[in-house]
Design a protein around this motif. Structure first.
Motif, PDB file in Angstrom:
ATOM      1  N   ARG A  20      34.521  98.875   2.652  1.00  0.00           N
ATOM      2  CA  ARG A  20      35.545  99.368   3.574  1.00  0.00           C
ATOM      3  C   ARG A  20      36.235  98.211   4.312  1.00  0.00           C
ATOM      4  NH1 ARG A  20      33.950 104.547   5.612  1.00  0.00           N
ATOM      5  NH2 ARG A  20      35.656 104.348   7.120  1.00  0.00           N
ATOM      6  N   ASN A  21      35.606  97.048   4.327  1.00  0.00           N
ATOM      7  CA  ASN A  21      36.138  95.878   5.019  1.00  0.00           C
ATOM      8  C   ASN A  21      36.892  95.015   4.014  1.00  0.00           C
ATOM      9  OD1 ASN A  21      36.549  93.363   6.255  1.00  0.00           O
ATOM     10  ND2 ASN A  21      34.653  93.466   7.421  1.00  0.00           N
ATOM     11  N   ASP A  22      38.213  95.100   4.012  1.00  0.00           N
ATOM     12  CA  ASP A  22      39.022  94.382   3.036  1.00  0.00           C
ATOM     13  C   ASP A  22      38.914  92.867   3.189  1.00  0.00           C
ATOM     14  OD1 ASP A  22      39.892  96.788   1.987  1.00  0.00           O
ATOM     15  OD2 ASP A  22      41.737  96.836   3.180  1.00  0.00           O
ATOM     16  N   VAL A  23      38.787  92.394   4.417  1.00  0.00           N
ATOM     17  CA  VAL A  23      38.642  90.955   4.634  1.00  0.00           C
ATOM     18  C   VAL A  23      37.341  90.462   4.016  1.00  0.00           C
ATOM     19  CG1 VAL A  23      38.417  89.122   6.351  1.00  0.00           C
ATOM     20  CG2 VAL A  23      40.031  91.000   6.742  1.00  0.00           C
ATOM     21  N   LEU A  24      36.275  91.198   4.234  1.00  0.00           N
ATOM     22  CA  LEU A  24      34.985  90.831   3.654  1.00  0.00           C
ATOM     23  C   LEU A  24      35.050  90.790   2.138  1.00  0.00           C
ATOM     24  CD1 LEU A  24      31.942  90.289   3.805  1.00  0.00           C
ATOM     25  CD2 LEU A  24      31.599  92.757   4.060  1.00  0.00           C
ATOM     26  N   MET A  25      35.721  91.745   1.553  1.00  0.00           N
ATOM     27  CA  MET A  25      35.832  91.771   0.097  1.00  0.00           C
ATOM     28  C   MET A  25      36.572  90.539  -0.423  1.00  0.00           C
ATOM     29  SD  MET A  25      34.158  94.361  -0.980  1.00  0.00           S
ATOM     30  CE  MET A  25      33.083  93.893   0.383  1.00  0.00           C
ATOM     31  N   GLU A  26      37.588  90.097   0.306  1.00  0.00           N
ATOM     32  CA  GLU A  26      38.312  88.893  -0.082  1.00  0.00           C
ATOM     33  C   GLU A  26      37.427  87.662   0.057  1.00  0.00           C
ATOM     34  OE1 GLU A  26      41.333  87.889  -1.361  1.00  0.00           O
ATOM     35  OE2 GLU A  26      41.466  89.996  -1.962  1.00  0.00           O
ATOM     36  N   VAL A  27      36.672  87.595   1.131  1.00  0.00           N
ATOM     37  CA  VAL A  27      35.783  86.447   1.334  1.00  0.00           C
ATOM     38  C   VAL A  27      34.749  86.377   0.217  1.00  0.00           C
ATOM     39  CG1 VAL A  27      34.044  85.419   2.849  1.00  0.00           C
ATOM     40  CG2 VAL A  27      36.129  86.388   3.824  1.00  0.00           C
ATOM     41  N   ARG A  30      36.595  85.308  -3.125  1.00  0.00           N
ATOM     42  CA  ARG A  30      37.068  83.923  -3.146  1.00  0.00           C
ATOM     43  C   ARG A  30      35.913  82.933  -3.095  1.00  0.00           C
ATOM     44  NH1 ARG A  30      42.570  83.877   0.641  1.00  0.00           N
ATOM     45  NH2 ARG A  30      43.351  85.925  -0.012  1.00  0.00           N
ATOM     46  N   THR A  31      34.857  83.256  -2.346  1.00  0.00           N
ATOM     47  CA  THR A  31      33.711  82.357  -2.290  1.00  0.00           C
ATOM     48  C   THR A  31      33.055  82.233  -3.653  1.00  0.00           C
ATOM     49  OG1 THR A  31      33.321  82.976   0.021  1.00  0.00           O
ATOM     50  CG2 THR A  31      31.541  81.847  -1.119  1.00  0.00           C
ATOM     51  N   ALA A  32      33.022  83.315  -4.404  1.00  0.00           N
ATOM     52  CA  ALA A  32      32.449  83.257  -5.757  1.00  0.00           C
ATOM     53  C   ALA A  32      33.149  82.186  -6.588  1.00  0.00           C
ATOM     54  CB  ALA A  32      32.546  84.622  -6.427  1.00  0.00           C
ATOM     55  N   GLY A  33      34.448  82.034  -6.375  1.00  0.00           N
ATOM     56  CA  GLY A  33      35.210  81.043  -7.123  1.00  0.00           C
ATOM     57  C   GLY A  33      34.867  79.606  -6.775  1.00  0.00           C
ATOM     58  N   LEU A  34      34.287  79.378  -5.602  1.00  0.00           N
ATOM     59  CA  LEU A  34      33.885  78.021  -5.215  1.00  0.00           C
ATOM     60  C   LEU A  34      32.644  77.551  -5.958  1.00  0.00           C
ATOM     61  CD1 LEU A  34      34.354  78.164  -1.324  1.00  0.00           C
ATOM     62  CD2 LEU A  34      35.763  76.888  -2.968  1.00  0.00           C
ATOM     63  N   GLN A  35      31.862  78.500  -6.497  1.00  0.00           N
ATOM     64  CA  GLN A  35      30.661  78.187  -7.269  1.00  0.00           C
ATOM     65  C   GLN A  35      29.684  77.309  -6.475  1.00  0.00           C
ATOM     66  OE1 GLN A  35      32.393  76.574 -10.930  1.00  0.00           O
ATOM     67  NE2 GLN A  35      32.252  78.595 -11.865  1.00  0.00           N
ATOM     68  N   LEU A  36      29.458  77.681  -5.231  1.00  0.00           N
ATOM     69  CA  LEU A  36      28.515  76.947  -4.389  1.00  0.00           C
ATOM     70  C   LEU A  36      27.086  77.315  -4.764  1.00  0.00           C
ATOM     71  CD1 LEU A  36      30.300  77.508  -0.951  1.00  0.00           C
ATOM     72  CD2 LEU A  36      30.380  75.456  -2.387  1.00  0.00           C
ATOM     73  N   PRO A  37      26.171  76.362  -4.753  1.00  0.00           N
ATOM     74  CA  PRO A  37      24.783  76.677  -5.125  1.00  0.00           C
ATOM     75  C   PRO A  37      24.112  77.574  -4.087  1.00  0.00           C
ATOM     76  CG  PRO A  37      24.968  74.412  -4.320  1.00  0.00           C
ATOM     77  CD  PRO A  37      26.363  74.931  -4.452  1.00  0.00           C
ATOM     78  N   GLY A  38      23.501  78.664  -4.568  1.00  0.00           N
ATOM     79  CA  GLY A  38      22.715  79.549  -3.725  1.00  0.00           C
ATOM     80  C   GLY A  38      23.482  80.188  -2.587  1.00  0.00           C
ATOM     81  N   ALA A  83      33.605  68.194   2.800  1.00  0.00           N
ATOM     82  CA  ALA A  83      34.504  68.406   1.661  1.00  0.00           C
ATOM     83  C   ALA A  83      34.516  69.879   1.263  1.00  0.00           C
ATOM     84  CB  ALA A  83      34.064  67.538   0.481  1.00  0.00           C
ATOM     85  N   VAL A  84      33.346  70.535   1.318  1.00  0.00           N
ATOM     86  CA  VAL A  84      33.275  71.965   1.006  1.00  0.00           C
ATOM     87  C   VAL A  84      33.967  72.774   2.104  1.00  0.00           C
ATOM     88  CG1 VAL A  84      31.724  73.928   0.633  1.00  0.00           C
ATOM     89  CG2 VAL A  84      31.148  71.670  -0.307  1.00  0.00           C
ATOM     90  N   ILE A  85      33.734  72.397   3.357  1.00  0.00           N
ATOM     91  CA  ILE A  85      34.371  73.101   4.473  1.00  0.00           C
ATOM     92  C   ILE A  85      35.887  73.032   4.364  1.00  0.00           C
ATOM     93  CG2 ILE A  85      34.722  73.035   6.983  1.00  0.00           C
ATOM     94  CD1 ILE A  85      31.784  72.103   7.209  1.00  0.00           C
ATOM     95  N   GLN A  86      36.413  71.862   4.045  1.00  0.00           N
ATOM     96  CA  GLN A  86      37.866  71.707   3.934  1.00  0.00           C
ATOM     97  C   GLN A  86      38.419  72.509   2.753  1.00  0.00           C
ATOM     98  OE1 GLN A  86      39.557  70.416   6.366  1.00  0.00           O
ATOM     99  NE2 GLN A  86      37.619  69.862   7.363  1.00  0.00           N
ATOM    100  N   ALA A  87      37.683  72.538   1.652  1.00  0.00           N
ATOM    101  CA  ALA A  87      38.107  73.359   0.512  1.00  0.00           C
ATOM    102  C   ALA A  87      38.154  74.824   0.914  1.00  0.00           C
ATOM    103  CB  ALA A  87      37.158  73.150  -0.671  1.00  0.00           C
ATOM    104  N   GLY A  88      37.173  75.249   1.708  1.00  0.00           N
ATOM    105  CA  GLY A  88      37.160  76.622   2.186  1.00  0.00           C
ATOM    106  C   GLY A  88      38.325  76.920   3.110  1.00  0.00           C
TER     107      GLY A  88
END
Length: 205
Positions: A20-27, A30-38, A83-88
């Motif tokens: 129901r939270n559209d912002v959360l769904m976007e986060v 998009r985070t999945a696309g960063l491929q961050l470990p764990g 570097a990860v924070i800035q990419a985010g």
């Protein structure tokens, strides 16, 4: 009540509620696309979305920020995390919310200075989620490459849906818990809050 549902149905209810939270769904997407470990999206943006939906409020109401945790112990430098924070920041720049990304492998380097208690090095993102000040906060969600949701909820989901807040005195001091509780009660007065265990663990509404 969700506590009476089988676990698979509880997870389905959680996904339907968070969706129901559209912002959360976007986060999440998009985070999945960063491929961050764990990585997980975690903490307030999850359980507060549930609180809002359960109490018939707008899903994003009162949510301060959207926390993204990941775990990379191969490079503990601030430069690598930044570097990860800035990419985010670039990735989430158009969203109407603040997204805070943190490498949980580095928390022990700054935690004591900020909270006046030492923090042993975490061994995983899950271990970091385990140490939140309230058990209700101990919740993480991520989207796997195949589209499945991975949900980490070491204390289950019943309290989240029943608006119950319990202390989790494993790391954060009492002052942190009580400050969070005061802020939450200002937004969601329907909460049932359990006192810090030195007061006997009694609940108050």
């Amino acid at each position: 009540m969700i506590s009476r549902l089988p676990l698979d149905e509880q997870l389905g209810c959680l996904r339907a509620t968070l969706s129901r939270n559209d912002v959360l769904m976007e986060v999440l997407a998009r985070t999945a696309g960063l491929q961050l470990p764990g990585w997980y999206v975690t903490a307030g943006c999850l359980f507060q979305t549930v609180w809002n939906v359960v109490t018939d409020r707008p899903p994003t109401r009162g949510i301060k920020d959207y926390d993204v945790f990941y775990f990379d112990d191969h490079d503990l430098s601030w430069e690598a995390e930044d570097a990860v924070i800035q990419a985010g920041r670039r990735l989430f720049a158009d969203l109407p919310a603040e997204v805070e990304i943190r490498n949980e492998a580095r928390v022990h380097l700054w935690y004591e200075e900020k909270f006046q208690v030492p923090c042993p090095p975490y061994t995983s993102t899950e271990a970091a989620i385990d140490s939140f000040a309230a058990t209700t906060c101990c919740l993480g969600v991520r989207v796997e490459p195949d589209g499945r949701w991975r949900v980490y909820a070491p204390h289950g989901l019943s309290d989240v849906f029943n608006l119950v807040v319990r202390p989790n005195p494993v790391l954060a001091p009492r002052t942190v818990y009580e400050a969070k509780v005061a802020r939450w009660l200002g937004q969601w007065p329907e909460l049932t809050v359990w006192d810090w265990p030195t007061a006997g663990g009694r609940a108050r509404s």
